[in-house]
Design a protein around this motif. Structure first.
Motif, PDB file in Angstrom:
ATOM      1  N   VAL A 271      47.488 -15.669 -71.718  1.00 27.06           N
ATOM      2  CA  VAL A 271      48.059 -15.235 -70.444  1.00 27.06           C
ATOM      3  C   VAL A 271      49.496 -15.748 -70.390  1.00 27.06           C
ATOM      4  CG1 VAL A 271      47.879 -15.334 -67.938  1.00 27.06           C
ATOM      5  CG2 VAL A 271      45.797 -15.294 -69.340  1.00 27.06           C
ATOM      6  N   ASN A 272      50.447 -14.829 -70.223  1.00 25.12           N
ATOM      7  CA  ASN A 272      51.861 -15.177 -70.306  1.00 25.12           C
ATOM      8  C   ASN A 272      52.623 -14.671 -69.081  1.00 25.12           C
ATOM      9  OD1 ASN A 272      51.489 -15.880 -73.240  1.00 25.12           O
ATOM     10  ND2 ASN A 272      51.156 -13.663 -73.378  1.00 25.12           N
ATOM     11  N   VAL A 273      53.640 -15.444 -68.685  1.00 25.09           N
ATOM     12  CA  VAL A 273      54.513 -15.015 -67.593  1.00 25.09           C
ATOM     13  C   VAL A 273      55.959 -15.165 -68.042  1.00 25.09           C
ATOM     14  CG1 VAL A 273      55.234 -15.385 -65.207  1.00 25.09           C
ATOM     15  CG2 VAL A 273      52.831 -15.712 -65.843  1.00 25.09           C
ATOM     16  N   LEU A 274      56.695 -14.056 -68.023  1.00 25.06           N
ATOM     17  CA  LEU A 274      58.127 -14.051 -68.314  1.00 25.06           C
ATOM     18  C   LEU A 274      58.894 -13.998 -67.004  1.00 25.06           C
ATOM     19  CD1 LEU A 274      58.396 -11.606 -71.342  1.00 25.06           C
ATOM     20  CD2 LEU A 274      59.225 -13.949 -71.296  1.00 25.06           C
ATOM     21  N   ILE A 275      59.832 -14.902 -66.831  1.00 23.59           N
ATOM     22  CA  ILE A 275      60.560 -15.041 -65.572  1.00 23.59           C
ATOM     23  C   ILE A 275      61.988 -14.567 -65.807  1.00 23.59           C
ATOM     24  CG2 ILE A 275      61.286 -16.679 -63.809  1.00 23.59           C
ATOM     25  CD1 ILE A 275      58.874 -18.447 -65.245  1.00 23.59           C
TER      26      ILE A 275
ATOM     27  N   GLU B 220      45.200 -15.448 -59.204  1.00 25.39           N
ATOM     28  CA  GLU B 220      44.336 -14.778 -60.174  1.00 25.39           C
ATOM     29  C   GLU B 220      44.759 -15.039 -61.615  1.00 25.39           C
ATOM     30  OE1 GLU B 220      41.630 -13.851 -59.145  1.00 25.39           O
ATOM     31  OE2 GLU B 220      42.007 -13.500 -57.007  1.00 25.39           O
ATOM     32  N   LEU B 221      45.886 -15.731 -61.814  1.00 25.16           N
ATOM     33  CA  LEU B 221      46.201 -16.212 -63.158  1.00 25.16           C
ATOM     34  C   LEU B 221      45.068 -17.079 -63.691  1.00 25.16           C
ATOM     35  CD1 LEU B 221      49.967 -17.280 -62.948  1.00 25.16           C
ATOM     36  CD2 LEU B 221      49.038 -15.427 -64.326  1.00 25.16           C
ATOM     37  N   GLU B 222      44.507 -17.905 -62.818  1.00 24.44           N
ATOM     38  CA  GLU B 222      43.419 -18.774 -63.243  1.00 24.44           C
ATOM     39  C   GLU B 222      42.203 -17.967 -63.673  1.00 24.44           C
ATOM     40  OE1 GLU B 222      39.840 -21.023 -63.267  1.00 24.44           O
ATOM     41  OE2 GLU B 222      40.278 -19.528 -61.696  1.00 24.44           O
ATOM     42  N   THR B 223      41.955 -16.852 -63.001  1.00 26.45           N
ATOM     43  CA  THR B 223      40.835 -15.986 -63.388  1.00 26.45           C
ATOM     44  C   THR B 223      41.042 -15.458 -64.805  1.00 26.45           C
ATOM     45  OG1 THR B 223      40.574 -15.308 -61.068  1.00 26.45           O
ATOM     46  CG2 THR B 223      39.503 -13.940 -62.754  1.00 26.45           C
ATOM     47  N   ALA B 224      42.251 -14.986 -65.085  1.00 28.53           N
ATOM     48  CA  ALA B 224      42.545 -14.460 -66.418  1.00 28.53           C
ATOM     49  C   ALA B 224      42.413 -15.538 -67.482  1.00 28.53           C
ATOM     50  CB  ALA B 224      43.948 -13.857 -66.445  1.00 28.53           C
ATOM     51  N   VAL B 225      42.900 -16.727 -67.176  1.00 23.38           N
ATOM     52  CA  VAL B 225      42.813 -17.838 -68.142  1.00 23.38           C
ATOM     53  C   VAL B 225      41.359 -18.233 -68.375  1.00 23.38           C
ATOM     54  CG1 VAL B 225      43.353 -20.273 -68.491  1.00 23.38           C
ATOM     55  CG2 VAL B 225      45.128 -18.718 -67.636  1.00 23.38           C
TER      56      VAL B 225
ATOM     57  N   ASN C 262      51.072 -19.492 -70.170  1.00 24.87           N
ATOM     58  CA  ASN C 262      52.388 -19.740 -70.753  1.00 24.87           C
ATOM     59  C   ASN C 262      53.476 -19.211 -69.830  1.00 24.87           C
ATOM     60  OD1 ASN C 262      51.288 -20.739 -73.232  1.00 24.87           O
ATOM     61  ND2 ASN C 262      50.886 -18.623 -73.846  1.00 24.87           N
ATOM     62  N   ALA C 263      54.617 -19.907 -69.806  1.00 26.63           N
ATOM     63  CA  ALA C 263      55.740 -19.461 -68.987  1.00 26.63           C
ATOM     64  C   ALA C 263      57.030 -19.592 -69.779  1.00 26.63           C
ATOM     65  CB  ALA C 263      55.829 -20.286 -67.701  1.00 26.63           C
ATOM     66  N   HIS C 264      57.922 -18.629 -69.558  1.00 25.00           N
ATOM     67  CA  HIS C 264      59.221 -18.653 -70.236  1.00 25.00           C
ATOM     68  C   HIS C 264      60.268 -18.046 -69.321  1.00 25.00           C
ATOM     69  CE1 HIS C 264      62.172 -18.427 -73.482  1.00 25.00           C
ATOM     70  NE2 HIS C 264      62.425 -17.183 -73.111  1.00 25.00           N
TER      71      HIS C 264
ATOM     72  N   GLU D 194      56.462 -24.698 -64.051  1.00 21.74           N
ATOM     73  CA  GLU D 194      55.423 -25.690 -63.737  1.00 21.74           C
ATOM     74  C   GLU D 194      54.233 -25.032 -63.043  1.00 21.74           C
ATOM     75  OE1 GLU D 194      56.770 -29.083 -61.633  1.00 21.74           O
ATOM     76  OE2 GLU D 194      58.223 -29.702 -63.163  1.00 21.74           O
ATOM     77  N   TYR D 195      54.529 -24.116 -62.149  1.00 16.77           N
ATOM     78  CA  TYR D 195      53.476 -23.441 -61.394  1.00 16.77           C
ATOM     79  C   TYR D 195      52.552 -22.658 -62.323  1.00 16.77           C
ATOM     80  CZ  TYR D 195      51.355 -20.427 -57.796  1.00 16.77           C
ATOM     81  OH  TYR D 195      50.473 -19.755 -56.975  1.00 16.77           O
ATOM     82  N   VAL D 196      53.133 -21.846 -63.193  1.00 10.38           N
ATOM     83  CA  VAL D 196      52.336 -21.021 -64.109  1.00 10.38           C
ATOM     84  C   VAL D 196      51.561 -21.888 -65.091  1.00 10.38           C
ATOM     85  CG1 VAL D 196      52.502 -19.359 -65.999  1.00 10.38           C
ATOM     86  CG2 VAL D 196      53.809 -18.985 -63.894  1.00 10.38           C
ATOM     87  N   GLU D 197      52.208 -22.898 -65.629  1.00  8.23           N
ATOM     88  CA  GLU D 197      51.547 -23.762 -66.612  1.00  8.23           C
ATOM     89  C   GLU D 197      50.412 -24.570 -65.989  1.00  8.23           C
ATOM     90  OE1 GLU D 197      54.727 -25.998 -68.361  1.00  8.23           O
ATOM     91  OE2 GLU D 197      55.243 -24.387 -69.792  1.00  8.23           O
ATOM     92  N   SER D 198      50.468 -24.791 -64.688  1.00  6.20           N
ATOM     93  CA  SER D 198      49.383 -25.527 -64.026  1.00  6.20           C
ATOM     94  C   SER D 198      48.077 -24.745 -64.046  1.00  6.20           C
ATOM     95  CB  SER D 198      49.769 -25.857 -62.579  1.00  6.20           C
ATOM     96  OG  SER D 198      49.761 -24.700 -61.753  1.00  6.20           O
TER      97      SER D 198
END
Length: 547
Positions: free
Chosen positions: A521-525, A442-447, A497-499, A489-493
């Motif tokens: 849309v951002n993901v902090l790891i 659902e990241l793709e939905t948000a993007v 954004n990923a960090h 890589e997964y999130v950026e695909s």
């Protein structure tokens, strides 16, 4: 007007703004009718389960039913988890699916199962539209049932041939006024007498307070009476945690700080609590405490929840009436020692270090980064226990926890529903890596819809809560560890954004920046050190002696 357009018209008249779902062969006319609407937007998701979670959170935050749509058979089945979740969380929702035509739903047929029977145990009402002319009344009734009384989901199946039939009407039924009840004066007086005569009264604030917008009355009541108050996980925010009478939360799987107030209590004023939130044996193991139940509906029976006074009314009215009846009563039960223990544990997380960070460090950095109006959705897992216990909450619906069904993976799609419901608020989903991989699509939905949300991943490569439980009860664990993909890589695909977090300060600074900009849309790891889990259990055992 055909059935599909009549459904849309009734939803428009009820001020529905979004329908979350996926089209199928049997509901293309309904999806097309929604697409033609200038008042309702169809949000195309990547899995029907995501649609049900989006609709559920939207309903939880607005008080209006979130609407989820799917095709028949497997599409409808995929909605079940989110619908059941809304049922246990008392959240309004309307689930609309296709069904096989009337010429075949009575027999074995391709993709046809008894959806009405399937949804019946997890909804307030489950039905089909068998005749087009009944469409307006059925959709109107579904909406009213969803919001009136104890809120919850409803299900409507639309047979394929009925979807295209003419209704013979363009009339939309009027909505039923919401129910409102005055508290019984005699019960209020009885409750006041019991509180005045109790030696150690304590208040338990549940999710019903938030749902019924009675937080203002509750906070005024607590400040006036000085009664100590603990919230359930889902009641967080009903009391401002900065109040000197706030004890934190109740409902943790071990004997936590707030439990000590209930150990000593001889009377529990339970406001807005529902049995689905946690087992009352944790606060009344001997079933010997006087319980005053104050809610909009009666609870089910439980031997550890023996209600002495049952006040069923609008919660805000009941609180005001009880406050007036108590006159100048003031409790001496401040429980300052319990507050000090909670505050000390929160303070321990302010120490700077490299990753992996302790739960206390992640929580304190998160609280420093999120403004008072920011909405944090806390997924299920070990992190839920930590966030519920230690994340200070100052306003209702700013820390959403699922503690009814307690399903995993709801908070990422839920964040999308939250942002659409509250576009002026910053939205943060806090998830474990196990939950994230269940609905990460659902990241793709948000993007795609440009819905800005931030996800904070607590990464431990394990189903941490189950590992914790195993270690507590068996002294070892098994079958709970796994590996992850390259999250960056997964999130950026997906176009997000990923960090990868490197330290506590890095987490705080990056999270503040993401939330302040609020445009992507951002993901902090963030790697987490869950060795703190068993340290906490050992500490609580020692605290029992001192408190």
């Amino acid at each position: 007007m055909d059935t599909a357009h009549q459904i849309v018209k009734v939803l428009e008249d009820r001020d529905v703004k979004y329908v979350f779902g996926i089209p199928g062969e049997e509901n293309i006319h309904l999806v097309d009718a929604i697409n033609q609407s200038d008042k309702i937007k169809f949000i195309l998701v990547r899995h029907e389960q995501g649609a049900s979670f989006m609709a559920g959170v939207y309903g939880r935050l607005t008080g209006k039913p979130g609407v989820a749509a799917a095709t028949l058979g497997p599409g409808a089945i995929n909605l079940l988890l989110g619908v059941a979740d809304s049922q246990t969380n008392s959240t309004p929702m309307i689930a609309i699916t296709a069904q096989g035509g009337l010429d075949r739903i009575y027999k074995e047929s391709h993709q046809v199962i008894d959806l009405k029977a399937m949804f019946q145990p997890i909804t307030k009402w489950s039905t089909h539209i068998y005749e087009a002319k009944t469409t307006s009344e059925i959709i109107g009734k579904a909406y009213d049932k969803s919001v009136n009384g104890r809120p919850g989901p409803v299900y409507i199946g639309v047979p394929q041939d009925v979807e295209e039939q003419e209704t013979g009407s363009q009339i939309s039924t009027f909505s039923m006024p919401k129910e409102s009840n005055e508290p019984n004066p005699k019960l209020i007086e009885k409750a006041a007498r019991l509180i005045k005569n109790a030696k150690h009264p304590v208040v338990m604030a549940g999710m019903g307070i938030v749902r019924n917008h009675a937080e203002k009355e509750l906070n005024a009541f607590i400040e006036k009476t000085h009664l100590p108050v603990a919230t359930t996980f889902m009641g967080k925010g009903s009391v401002d945690d900065r109040s000197k009478y706030a004890l934190g939360v109740i409902g943790f799987m071990a004997h936590d700080y707030g439990n000590f107030a209930f150990d000593q209590a001889d009377l529990i004023l339970s406001i807005g609590y529902e049995l689905s939130e946690f087992n009352p044996v944790r606060i009344n193991p001997k079933a010997n405490k006087t319980i005053i139940h104050m809610s909009t509906f009666s609870e089910d029976s439980d031997e550890h929840y023996p209600v002495k006074v049952n006040i069923i009314s609008d919660i805000d009215k009941s609180i005001r009436a009880l406050s007036d009846c108590l006159n100048d009563f003031k409790s001496s039960e401040t429980k300052a020692d319990i507050r000090e223990e909670v505050e000390a544990e929160i303070a321990s997380g302010k120490v700077e270090s490299k990753v992996p960070l302790t739960p206390q460090q992640i929580i304190s950095a998160t609280r420093e980064s999120v403004d008072d109006k920011g909405i944090v959705l806390v997924d299920t897992g070990a992190l839920k226990m930590w966030m519920a216990r230690l994340y200070p909450t100052y306003a209702p619906n700013t820390c959403l926890i699922d503690n009814g069904l307690s399903t995993m993976s709801w908070s990422l799609p839920g964040a999308i529903g939250a942002k659409l419901a509250k576009p002026d608020h910053h939205i943060l989903s806090v998830m474990g890596d196990g939950s994230f991989m269940m609905n990460s699509q659902e990241l793709e939905t948000a993007v795609r819809y440009h819905i800005p949300i931030t996800i904070l991943l607590w990464v431990d490569k394990s189903y941490g809560l189950i590992k914790w439980k195993m270690d507590m009860e068996m002294g070892h664990h098994s079958e709970v560890d796994f590996d992850n993909p390259d999250f960056v890589e997964y999130v950026e695909s997906f176009g997000a954004n990923a960090h990868i977090v490197s330290s506590r300060n890095d987490l705080k600074n990056k999270l503040q920046n993401y939330l302040k900009n609020d445009n992507q849309v951002n993901v902090l790891i963030c790697p987490v050190d869950y060795r703190e889990n068993m340290k906490l259990i050992n500490k609580l055992g020692k605290v029992t002696v001192s408190l």
